[in-house]
Write a protein that holds these residues in place. Structure first.
Motif, PDB file in Angstrom:
ATOM      1  N   MET A 342       5.585   8.074  -4.448  1.00 17.98           N
ATOM      2  CA  MET A 342       4.856   6.896  -4.938  1.00 17.98           C
ATOM      3  C   MET A 342       5.631   6.225  -6.065  1.00 17.98           C
ATOM      4  O   MET A 342       5.669   4.998  -6.178  1.00 17.98           O
ATOM      5  CB  MET A 342       3.469   7.307  -5.437  1.00 17.98           C
ATOM      6  CG  MET A 342       2.403   7.377  -4.373  1.00 17.98           C
ATOM      7  SD  MET A 342       1.869   5.750  -3.788  1.00 17.98           S
ATOM      8  CE  MET A 342       1.025   5.136  -5.250  1.00 17.98           C
ATOM      9  N   GLY A 345       9.459   5.313  -4.498  1.00 22.53           N
ATOM     10  CA  GLY A 345       9.316   4.277  -3.495  1.00 22.53           C
ATOM     11  C   GLY A 345      10.252   4.393  -2.320  1.00 22.53           C
ATOM     12  O   GLY A 345      10.367   3.470  -1.518  1.00 22.53           O
ATOM     13  N   SER A 387       3.135   2.708  -1.920  1.00 21.97           N
ATOM     14  CA  SER A 387       3.874   2.572  -3.172  1.00 21.97           C
ATOM     15  C   SER A 387       4.191   1.096  -3.437  1.00 21.97           C
ATOM     16  O   SER A 387       4.726   0.411  -2.563  1.00 21.97           O
ATOM     17  CB  SER A 387       5.180   3.366  -3.116  1.00 21.97           C
ATOM     18  OG  SER A 387       5.980   3.075  -4.242  1.00 21.97           O
TER      19      SER A 387
END
Length: 435
Positions: A342, A345, A387
């Motif tokens: 997250m 990314g 994300s």
């Protein structure tokens, strides 16, 4: 140090949900991670800026792709596509979403151009979506599915790179497994994404969604453009430029060279007048410049986490409480993967980091190599959907927000997080226990 990853990701997530610009949110997360690891704000910023160069080539390729997409729009060929889809798929909202998911899936394996097709295909279809009252969140879910599920399950194109990264990372940490076995281990987790897509299309976003009002003049103009445009030599030359772009990307795996070649051909073929060269590039920067800069800042944030050894510290402190309970261990490892990806990314960039930490733990706990591969692959893929810094969410937003009516966080990140991370987590957890 151990909690720097968690807290910094929470900072980024909360700020993004509060509609703070994602670049500011990522910068705040990076500075938070550095500060929690004893770095001053200045040194944290230096580390962040120092890591931005890791994504420089990606950022440049996105900007060139944006310019190429704008050049293609000058030819009018996208109007032909929209007209065809309007005639064939009129009032078939579910079908058009699945067609987009299928096209996106081809971009990972058959024609590996990743998100390059989105700024070319999606903006011209926005009026069609409004005409059919398609919920753009369903389209975002379809695009993100196509950008993720194929490389998770199929070892071809980007999928081969993903699986090879898992294999190499596992081998360097003392566990060997063939590409074919890794692909088999990820079928169960990938199936979770299929379930998530069906839930998004048939349940969550099934109903018609009213778009913001267009004037009747805009609609009439759109219909006239769609149905009166005929295939001309200019369109044929545009197809040639697109084909050359795809060919270069497939053969040399260089998105910058591919986009540049396509853009040059659009000028050589006189599809775009030379006098409009500056405008094309400026419009391309306007379309893809934001996503390019987000990728740069996200690379800097990842560098902060790497240089301060925050990820390894998080896994080490977690492993102290794991014991030998395999279901609990798998749950914790997947949770760590979700948090890390997250923040960073990128599932591809996360795999080597996670494998170095997961393999020793899995060996000690008695997980099989296939179960370990399932954990690493799922943990890497987790968080990529949802994300704010992932190209799997930034790509769909770049196309769906071309008219300024699609929010990156609430219309792309939140829906894709819910529909893909939850089933990925559950199916990946099941795979680690069954294999």
């Amino acid at each position: 140090m151990a909690w720097a990853v968690v807290i910094s990701v929470l900072v980024m997530t909360v700020l993004s949900l509060l509609r703070v610009n994602v670049i500011i949110a990522i910068l705040a997360a990076g500075l938070t991670a550095g500060f929690m690891n004893g770095e001053s704000l200045k040194s944290s910023l230096d580390i962040l800026v120092g890591g931005m160069g890791d994504q420089a080539s990606v950022a440049l390729s996105y900007i060139l792709l944006g310019a190429f997409a704008v050049a293609i729009s000058y030819s009018g060929i996208t109007s032909l596509l929209v007209g065809y889809l309007l005639r064939v798929l009129k009032d078939k909202r579910t079908m058009i979403v699945f067609v987009i998911a299928a096209v996106a899936s081809l971009s990972q394996n058959v024609i590996p151009v990743h998100i390059a097709f989105i700024p070319i295909l999606i903006p011209p279809l926005l009026k069609l979506f409004d005409e059919m009252k398609v919920d753009r969140r369903a389209v975002a879910a379809a695009l993100t599915f196509g950008l993720k599920a194929p490389y998770v399950m199929i070892p071809i194109g980007f999928g081969y790179i993903f699986h090879e990264t898992i294999q190499t990372s596992m081998k360097s940490n003392g566990m060997e497994l063939g590409i074919g076995s890794i692909a088999q281990s990820l079928i169960i987790p990938g199936s979770g994404m299929i379930v998530g897509l069906f839930i998004a299309v048939f349940i969550t976003y099934r109903k018609k969604r009213e778009p913001a009002a267009h004037s009747f003049e805009e609609k009439d103009e759109m219909k006239e453009t769609i149905f009166e445009t005929k295939f001309t030599l200019k369109h044929g030359l545009t197809v040639v430029a697109i084909f050359v772009t795809l060919l270069i990307q497939a053969v040399w795996s260089n998105l910058i060279l591919a986009a540049l070649a396509g853009l040059i051909l659009m000028f050589v073929f006189r599809i775009v007048p030379y006098a409009k060269g500056d405008r094309v590039v400026n419009d391309g920067i306007g379309m893809m410049g934001f996503i390019a800069f987000v990728m740069l800042v996200a690379a800097g944030y990842a560098n902060v986490l790497t240089e301060t050894k925050s990820v390894s510290a998080l896994v080490e402190i977690s492993s102290e409480y794991l014991g030998n309970n395999q279901p609990f261990i798998a749950f914790i490892l997947l949770s760590v993967g979700l948090v890390v990806t997250m923040g960073i990314g990128s599932s591809f960039a996360t795999i080597p980091i996670l494998a170095a930490l997961f393999v020793p733990i899995c060996l000690t706990a008695g997980f099989s190599p296939m179960a370990t591969a399932a954990l690493i692959g799922t943990a890497g893929a987790l968080g990529d959907a949802g994300s704010p810094a992932s190209d799997s969410t930034l790509g769909p937003t770049s196309g769906l927000n071309a008219d300024g009516r699609h929010n990156h966080i609430w219309d792309t990140c939140v829906p894709t997080f819910l529909h893909y991370n939850i089933p990925l987590f559950l199916f990946g957890w099941a795979a680690s226990l069954l294999l």
